[in-house]
Design a protein around this motif. Sequence first.
Motif, PDB file in Angstrom:
ATOM      1  N   ARG A 158       0.771  -1.192   0.014  1.00 46.43           N
ATOM      2  CA  ARG A 158      -0.005  -0.094   0.007  1.00 46.43           C
ATOM      3  C   ARG A 158       0.864   1.275  -0.149  1.00 46.43           C
ATOM      4  NH1 ARG A 158      -3.019   1.163   4.120  1.00 46.43           N
ATOM      5  NH2 ARG A 158      -2.157  -0.821   5.779  1.00 46.43           N
ATOM      6  N   GLY A 159       2.217   1.042  -0.197  1.00 43.48           N
ATOM      7  CA  GLY A 159       3.043   2.342  -0.411  1.00 43.48           C
ATOM      8  C   GLY A 159       4.373   2.527   0.452  1.00 43.48           C
ATOM      9  N   HIS A 160       4.405   1.646   1.404  1.00 44.03           N
ATOM     10  CA  HIS A 160       5.728   1.395   2.264  1.00 44.03           C
ATOM     11  C   HIS A 160       6.895   1.344   1.378  1.00 44.03           C
ATOM     12  CE1 HIS A 160       8.106   1.569   5.486  1.00 44.03           C
ATOM     13  NE2 HIS A 160       8.657   0.211   5.364  1.00 44.03           N
ATOM     14  N   LYS A 161       6.682   0.517   0.321  1.00 41.62           N
ATOM     15  CA  LYS A 161       7.765   0.267  -0.579  1.00 41.62           C
ATOM     16  C   LYS A 161       8.521   1.588  -1.069  1.00 41.62           C
ATOM     17  CE  LYS A 161       8.664  -2.133  -4.974  1.00 41.62           C
ATOM     18  NZ  LYS A 161       8.563  -2.954  -6.027  1.00 41.62           N
ATOM     19  N   GLN A 162       7.797   2.463  -1.296  1.00 41.95           N
ATOM     20  CA  GLN A 162       8.256   3.971  -1.810  1.00 41.95           C
ATOM     21  C   GLN A 162       8.800   4.737  -0.815  1.00 41.95           C
ATOM     22  OE1 GLN A 162       5.064   2.690  -2.994  1.00 41.95           O
ATOM     23  NE2 GLN A 162       6.195   1.709  -4.696  1.00 41.95           N
ATOM     24  N   MET A 163       8.266   4.443   0.438  1.00 38.85           N
ATOM     25  CA  MET A 163       8.834   5.278   1.710  1.00 38.85           C
ATOM     26  C   MET A 163       9.733   4.739   2.365  1.00 38.85           C
ATOM     27  SD  MET A 163       7.125   8.490   1.730  1.00 38.85           S
ATOM     28  CE  MET A 163       7.563   8.786   3.601  1.00 38.85           C
ATOM     29  N   CYS A 164      10.056   3.555   2.246  1.00 35.50           N
ATOM     30  CA  CYS A 164      10.932   2.865   3.143  1.00 35.50           C
ATOM     31  C   CYS A 164      12.499   3.370   3.120  1.00 35.50           C
ATOM     32  CB  CYS A 164      11.059   1.255   2.750  1.00 35.50           C
ATOM     33  SG  CYS A 164      12.065   0.263   3.713  1.00 35.50           S
ATOM     34  N   LYS A 165      12.939   3.556   1.927  1.00 31.33           N
ATOM     35  CA  LYS A 165      14.365   4.337   1.578  1.00 31.33           C
ATOM     36  C   LYS A 165      14.469   5.566   2.441  1.00 31.33           C
ATOM     37  CE  LYS A 165      16.038   1.886  -2.239  1.00 31.33           C
ATOM     38  NZ  LYS A 165      16.685   1.963  -3.582  1.00 31.33           N
ATOM     39  N   LYS A 166      13.292   6.639   2.219  1.00 34.19           N
ATOM     40  CA  LYS A 166      13.263   7.669   2.707  1.00 34.19           C
ATOM     41  C   LYS A 166      13.150   7.850   4.150  1.00 34.19           C
ATOM     42  CE  LYS A 166      10.663  12.070   2.340  1.00 34.19           C
ATOM     43  NZ  LYS A 166       9.484  12.558   1.863  1.00 34.19           N
ATOM     44  N   ILE A 167      12.251   6.918   4.874  1.00 31.38           N
ATOM     45  CA  ILE A 167      12.277   6.858   6.351  1.00 31.38           C
ATOM     46  C   ILE A 167      13.711   6.325   6.640  1.00 31.38           C
ATOM     47  CG2 ILE A 167      11.370   5.865   8.213  1.00 31.38           C
ATOM     48  CD1 ILE A 167       8.837   5.368   6.355  1.00 31.38           C
ATOM     49  N   HIS A 168      14.480   5.386   6.074  1.00 25.22           N
ATOM     50  CA  HIS A 168      15.883   4.829   6.547  1.00 25.22           C
ATOM     51  C   HIS A 168      16.760   5.939   6.715  1.00 25.22           C
ATOM     52  CE1 HIS A 168      19.405   2.648   7.191  1.00 25.22           C
ATOM     53  NE2 HIS A 168      19.795   2.715   5.886  1.00 25.22           N
ATOM     54  N   ARG A 169      16.666   6.948   5.412  1.00 25.45           N
ATOM     55  CA  ARG A 169      17.517   8.028   5.365  1.00 25.45           C
ATOM     56  C   ARG A 169      17.205   8.912   6.240  1.00 25.45           C
ATOM     57  NH1 ARG A 169      16.937   7.268  -0.424  1.00 25.45           N
ATOM     58  NH2 ARG A 169      15.172   9.022  -0.371  1.00 25.45           N
ATOM     59  N   GLY A 170      16.158   9.086   6.974  1.00 20.03           N
ATOM     60  CA  GLY A 170      15.673  10.281   7.901  1.00 20.03           C
ATOM     61  C   GLY A 170      16.132   9.685   9.246  1.00 20.03           C
ATOM     62  N   GLY A 171      16.907   8.554   9.463  1.00 20.69           N
ATOM     63  CA  GLY A 171      17.230   8.136  10.767  1.00 20.69           C
ATOM     64  C   GLY A 171      16.375   7.060  11.235  1.00 20.69           C
ATOM     65  N   ASN A 172      15.507   6.382  10.401  1.00 17.36           N
ATOM     66  CA  ASN A 172      14.597   5.160  10.841  1.00 17.36           C
ATOM     67  C   ASN A 172      13.414   5.636  11.350  1.00 17.36           C
ATOM     68  OD1 ASN A 172      16.261   3.271   9.427  1.00 17.36           O
ATOM     69  ND2 ASN A 172      17.439   2.944  11.371  1.00 17.36           N
ATOM     70  N   ALA A 173      12.404   4.866  11.453  1.00 19.95           N
ATOM     71  CA  ALA A 173      11.033   5.291  11.720  1.00 19.95           C
ATOM     72  C   ALA A 173      10.787   6.194  12.797  1.00 19.95           C
ATOM     73  CB  ALA A 173      10.034   3.925  11.854  1.00 19.95           C
ATOM     74  N   GLU A 174      11.252   5.868  14.091  1.00 18.74           N
ATOM     75  CA  GLU A 174      11.061   6.610  15.200  1.00 18.74           C
ATOM     76  C   GLU A 174      11.664   8.115  15.048  1.00 18.74           C
ATOM     77  OE1 GLU A 174       8.974   7.110  17.985  1.00 18.74           O
ATOM     78  OE2 GLU A 174       9.499   5.131  18.194  1.00 18.74           O
ATOM     79  N   GLN A 175      12.876   8.164  14.494  1.00 25.50           N
ATOM     80  CA  GLN A 175      13.673   9.441  14.132  1.00 25.50           C
ATOM     81  C   GLN A 175      12.758  10.472  13.127  1.00 25.50           C
ATOM     82  OE1 GLN A 175      16.671  10.754  16.003  1.00 25.50           O
ATOM     83  NE2 GLN A 175      15.533  12.511  15.358  1.00 25.50           N
ATOM     84  N   TYR A 176      12.328   9.369  12.186  1.00 26.11           N
ATOM     85  CA  TYR A 176      11.587  10.275  10.768  1.00 26.11           C
ATOM     86  C   TYR A 176      10.487  10.675  11.553  1.00 26.11           C
ATOM     87  CZ  TYR A 176       9.360  10.648   6.388  1.00 26.11           C
ATOM     88  OH  TYR A 176       8.659  11.109   5.384  1.00 26.11           O
ATOM     89  N   ASN A 177       9.597   9.961  12.363  1.00 25.21           N
ATOM     90  CA  ASN A 177       8.281  10.559  12.912  1.00 25.21           C
ATOM     91  C   ASN A 177       8.565  11.749  13.759  1.00 25.21           C
ATOM     92  OD1 ASN A 177       5.446  10.171  13.379  1.00 25.21           O
ATOM     93  ND2 ASN A 177       6.282   9.914  15.588  1.00 25.21           N
ATOM     94  N   ALA A 178       9.526  11.679  14.584  1.00 22.06           N
ATOM     95  CA  ALA A 178       9.874  12.688  15.218  1.00 22.06           C
ATOM     96  C   ALA A 178      10.153  14.308  14.790  1.00 22.06           C
ATOM     97  CB  ALA A 178      10.963  12.449  16.391  1.00 22.06           C
ATOM     98  N   ASP A 179      11.061  14.037  13.675  1.00 15.00           N
ATOM     99  CA  ASP A 179      11.533  14.951  12.875  1.00 15.00           C
ATOM    100  C   ASP A 179      10.022  15.599  12.312  1.00 15.00           C
ATOM    101  OD1 ASP A 179      13.962  14.956  13.759  1.00 15.00           O
ATOM    102  OD2 ASP A 179      14.528  13.992  11.772  1.00 15.00           O
ATOM    103  N   LYS A 180       9.375  14.754  11.482  1.00 16.37           N
ATOM    104  CA  LYS A 180       7.970  15.352  10.917  1.00 16.37           C
ATOM    105  C   LYS A 180       7.173  16.057  12.060  1.00 16.37           C
ATOM    106  CE  LYS A 180       4.476  13.308   8.172  1.00 16.37           C
ATOM    107  NZ  LYS A 180       3.223  13.322   9.099  1.00 16.37           N
TER     108      LYS A 180
END
Length: 377
Positions: A39-61
């Motif tokens: 449902r779309g995580h395939k397109q977002m996975c690399k971006k989230i990883h580059r942003g420090g992985n899920a918890e860091q990415y969510n915190a920054d957002k």
Amino acid sequence: MILTNCAACAAPLAHTAPRCVRCWTRYCDSTCQHDHWRRGHKQMCKKIHRGGNAEQYNADKKYKEAVAVAVEACADDTKDQTCFICTQALHWKTKEGLVRGCSCRGTAGFAHVSCLAEQAKILVAEAEENNLGDKVLVERWRRWHTCSLCKQEYHGVVRCAIGWACWKTYVGRPETDATRGFAINQLGNGLDEANHHEEALSVKEAQLSLLRRIGAGEEGILVAQSNLASTYGELGQMEKALSVERDVYSGRLKFHGEQHPATLRAALNYASSLGSLKRYAEAKPLLLKTMPVARRVLGEGHRVTLKTRWTYASSLCEDPDATLDDLNEAVTTLEDARRIARRVFGGAHPITGGLGRDLIKARAALRARETPSPGSA
């Protein structure tokens, strides 16, 4: 982990829940993970990883969103002002506007959330790197929630934005790291300040669960329980709040005695919940015992002292068995507390405003009691 719900179906997660091997996004099971991928995580996975992985990415957002809300809320107040830290109107890097959510007045206290966060981060890092001791570390940590100019805590959406700034700064540390635990506290309290109580509840429940899992000390458990109880209260779950606050107050008395600031805060919280449940006969004696101790230990202008007097006056007014003397005492107490709050915090502070609103109600109740009803002898 503060991301406590499955990314695919939003169900609550155990701390052992599986996660994406690349970006650490968490799921109930492999079925949810595969569904989310399609449902779309395939397109977002690399971006989230580059942003420090899920918890860091969510915190920054979340941090960026919270800053935007805070800047907009403060726009009228901050017009034509500059940051007291960097001296600019717009932040040189983030282009964010200014906020002011403390008790500063006039042209003082305007700042960018980014500047406040960077200042706090540097001071805490110096204390850690130079082994300056717990006392210095705790004092410097205050910059994450208290204005360095007026010495009063931030409130409202500004407190929320700073809470996300704090969490995104320390989220990458190990779960057993004390500073990471302090950061979760700041996030939970900030979410409550902005009335995001459901989010605050998930954060605080996750924190308490973590502390118990890693065998944290009694002090940390009491702090987490107290924070959780306040959110139960905000959500109207008063019986839950009362049960936790009773335990916290008992624990504080046992470990610190009745004159410790933490015990005074616990007494206030416990009494507030008793009042919310209309158990005034229990609340008033506790508040009467606490008020003089709070004034002596903390001072008459401390927020805990003022809130204790405020809660006592409210208990007097709301008690259906209140006498005329009780209502007179409530009005006198609120008048004095509001005068002190205005001097210490300013007229725009939530404490000052709340005292003013309750004072109007108390005066109305007193007038109604003093005015004879039509037809009375």
